[in-house]
Design an enzyme around this catalytic site. Structure first.
Site, PDB file in Angstrom:
ATOM      1  N   GLU B  48       9.639  36.667   4.114  1.00  0.00           N
ATOM      2  CA  GLU B  48      10.016  37.725   5.050  1.00  0.00           C
ATOM      3  C   GLU B  48       9.957  39.037   4.290  1.00  0.00           C
ATOM      4  OE1 GLU B  48      13.923  37.794   6.721  1.00  0.00           O
ATOM      5  OE2 GLU B  48      13.790  35.696   7.273  1.00  0.00           O
ATOM      6  N   ASP B  59      22.661  44.603   8.623  1.00  0.00           N
ATOM      7  CA  ASP B  59      22.683  44.289   7.204  1.00  0.00           C
ATOM      8  C   ASP B  59      23.989  44.676   6.523  1.00  0.00           C
ATOM      9  OD1 ASP B  59      20.121  43.067   6.624  1.00  0.00           O
ATOM     10  OD2 ASP B  59      19.266  44.971   7.275  1.00  0.00           O
TER      11      ASP B  59
END
Lengths: 444, 273
Positions: B48, B59
């Site tokens: 990824e 995040d």
């Protein structure tokens, strides 16, 4: 092109404009959020719709607004300002509400909804601290735990509001990521929410973000326009020619626009923060100087670079200093129902001084943008025009900025009253404060 | 190379795949290419490549710090595509993990075309739900790209079914209600969510990947017992943050971690570094 009216639901349901069932205002709005928050957003939408359909909830909120917050606010016929402007200006005095701004309407609505959802903790973001203070106030009043996320840069700039929040019992959490300002505080609040959503409501401070926030915040603030519409009809027997408001995220503007959107004869003007001037790139005029994109959960206009990275905004007014704008404003702009224009820092500060000197009302610098824009609208519409301006907040919080801008703080002790005034006049520009009634055009 | 083929292969081998994340441009564009090459060499099955974004709401602090570094270093969207091209050249499929606005700004179809031309496999879109993804679904079809959407413990069964139907490659099950970041213990929500997702995919259907919080081989083995792919992000970033300025040491640490995780997805692996 689809018109704004086409997107409106049928009569009834308070006849509010949009959004459609999936939360879109035309191509704007929607939900650009992690899947983990979609369930909670659905739950919030259901709770809000059921609350608004519940007469007991509405009555309780109305009572709180009336007895605690000082709503309805006055519609004030500002005759001296009108003389200076050359048209009749009516001020919707949201600055007189408890906590000093329109924001109390939204926070009381959402805080009461939090109780109804059985949650006991509220999180919020704040830039200048105004929404944080309002949220802390509502949480103290309704006995809810309150956590406010605030960028480190803003904490340094707004230490008094940090103290106010703490006095009110809120926990202020510094945000040290990204640009360490409002947009990063929103990011951090969202990160908290995704982990805490079972017992926590995210009390968003403006009519932006993912559906249902833009519509919900509008409906909690739309009392501003509902009241103003009744008040102006009672005062003048007719609808106004124009309604003016400042636009950052856009809650005070959508709150006063909502009631007038169905009145085609009423022109709607939103004034964005032009900062140093849109052409300099240092501004927060999202609709005037931005492009369409996705930020904080909705598609709308925003300030971004060629790669779609959010660009920092600039404004003398902390409350307008945000690189996004609520999606309904983007839709009102695109359909032409409302007009958005930039007002620079300098123009806003000039209007700040003008309102202070003509009416004895010190506006929030945010609201001074609306006053400044209204002066131009007055010149365009002529002396017969009636213009309603949303005076969304009071200026106490801005005295440090104003003192610095007008060179009052440092020079103050050494200047006599006349001298201080002279310095301020020089900074404020050619305002002709000393005009006596009769020297300007008489009111209609 | 497509994720579909790789996951069919790991499934045939009777194991889970190891999916490893790193932001493009962290610590530098060339550095991210070197680290990813080391991860592939040590046993990552699918990569990824994170596209750094100014407002990464999903995040936690570790990945935020890494993407801030990448942006401060001037990483552009085109650099992410360059990293994808380098990873694809190693022979493993490379997905781009991206928040939606940079793709919309680049142009959805243009991005799909350029990603395909770079040898990329598709997109993981943490803030794009299928309900809003009409343009991307069409572009992914036109350019034969995988599209990985997320399901969460808070998703209704209805939404899981709808999301699974929109995915190609695999479906990303976010194991916890939270943001990215290493966690001590694996989530008890994860097996439940995977079982609910499999109810929508069917047992031989779309693979289910599990991410958020996996740090070591033992955790990977735990997750591999019920998922088709184990997704690891922050754990790869953390040792690089700790060893900033010493790329060789960073790569050595990441290599050790990858070997441990790769053993984990094969049913072994240790409980820590």
């Amino acid at each position: 092109m689809t018109t704004y009216a086409d997107a409106r639901p049928g009569p009834g349901a308070g006849a509010t404009a949009g959004p459609d069932a999936s939360g879109h205002f035309g191509r704007f709005g929607g939900r650009f959020m992690p899947e983990a928050l979609i369930g909670p957003l659905d739950e919030l939408e259901q709770a809000w719709r059921s609350a608004m359909a519940d007469e007991t909830f509405r009555a309780q909120l109305d009572q709180m607004l009336r007895e605690y917050a000082g709503v309805p606010s006055l519609l004030y016929d500002a005759t001296r300002l009108s003389q200076a402007a050359g048209a009749r200006i009516l001020l919707k005095r949201e600055d007189l509400n408890h906590t000093g701004a329109h924001k109390v309407r939204n926070v009381l609505g959402q805080a009461l909804l939090t109780k109804r959802m059985g949650k006991n903790r509220v999180i919020a973001e704040t830039g200048a601290g105004q929404h944080g203070v309002a949220t802390a106030t509502a949480c103290a009043y309704l006995d809810l735990d309150c956590v406010v996320y605030m960028g480190e840069v803003d904490i340094e700039r707004q230490s008094l509001n940090v103290a106010r929040m703490r006095v009110l019992g809120a926990q202020v959490v510094p945000v040290s990521t990204g640009s360490r300002t409002l947009k990063d505080a929103i990011n951090e609040a969202l990160r908290d929410w995704v982990t805490s959503v079972d017992d926590t409501h995210y009390l968003l401070g403006t009519a932006a973000g993912a559906h249902p926030f833009p519509a919900m915040v509008r409906d909690f603030t739309r009392g501003i326009g509902d009241e103003a519409r009744e008040q102006v009809l009672a005062l003048t027997g007719a609808l106004p020619d124009a309604v003016c408001a400042c636009v950052g995220g856009g809650s005070n503007a959508i709150g006063i626009f909502a009631a007038f959107v169905p009145d085609p004869s009423v022109q709607l003007y939103g004034f964005e923060a032009g900062g140093d001037g849109v052409e300099t790139g240092r501004h927060a005029a999202t609709i005037t100087g931005g492009d369409v994109g996705v930020l904080h959960g909705a598609r709308s206009f925003l300030l971004q670079d060629a790669d779609g990275q959010t660009v920092e905004s600039h404004s003398i007014s902390a409350g307008l200093d945000y690189p996004g704008v609520g999606p309904e404003h983007s839709w009102l702009a695109e359909t032409g129902r409302a007009t958005y224009r930039p007002v620079t820092d300098a123009e806003a500060m000039k209007a700040f001084a003008l309102l202070s000197r003509t009416e004895g009302i010190i506006p929030a610098i945010e609201s001074a943008h609306a006053i400044s824009g209204a002066l131009d609208v007055a010149a365009e519409l002529g002396p017969d025009a009636v213009i309603v301006v949303n005076l969304s907040g009071r200026g106490d919080k801005d005295m440090h900025t104003a003192a610095e801008y007008f060179d009052l703080a440092e020079a103050g002790p050494e200047l006599g009253p006349g001298e201080a005034r002279q310095v301020a006049d020089e900074r404020a520009g050619d305002l002709h404060f000393d005009e006596t009634p009769g020297e300007t055009d008489p009111l209609p | 190379m497509s994720v579909r083929a790789t996951l069919a292969g790991t499934r045939a081998d009777g194991r889970a795949a190891l999916v490893g994340y790193l932001p493009a441009g962290f610590p530098t564009v060339e550095g991210s290419i070197a680290v990813l090459a080391a991860m592939v060499a040590a046993g990552v099955d699918v990569v990824e490549v994170g596209l750094p974004y100014s407002d990464p709401v999903m995040d936690g602090p570790t990945i935020q710090r890494a993407t801030e570094t990448a942006l401060a270093g001037g990483t552009r969207t085109a650099d992410t595509l360059r990293v994808v091209e380098a990873v694809a050249a190693t022979g493993v499929p490379a997905l781009v993990m991206t928040y939606w606005n940079p793709v919309e700004r680049y142009g959805v179809d243009r991005f799909a075309r350029d990603l395909s031309a770079a040898g990329g496999a598709g997109l993981i879109t943490p803030d794009l739900i299928p309900d809003e993804a009409g343009d991307w679904m069409a572009a992914a079809d036109r350019h034969d790209l995988d599209r990985v959407f997320l399901v969460a413990p808070s998703s209704t069964q209805e939404r899981i079914a709808m999301t699974v139907a929109a995915c190609r490659g695999f479906v990303y099950a976010t194991a916890v209600m939270g943001v990215t970041g290493a966690r001590e213990a694996t989530s008890t929500d994860a097996p439940v969510l995977v079982a609910r997702t499999r109810a929508a995919t069917g047992t031989a259907g779309l693979p289910v990947g599990v991410g958020l919080g996996v740090t070591n081989g033992a955790q990977a083995a735990e997750v591999a017992a019920f998922a088709d792919a184990v997704i690891v992000g922050s754990a790869f970033v953390a040792p690089l943050l700790e060893r900033r300025g010493d790329q060789a040491a960073g790569i050595a640490a990441v290599t050790r971690l990858t070997r441990d995780l790769a053993a984990g997805v094969r049913g072994a692996g240790s409980a820590g570094r």
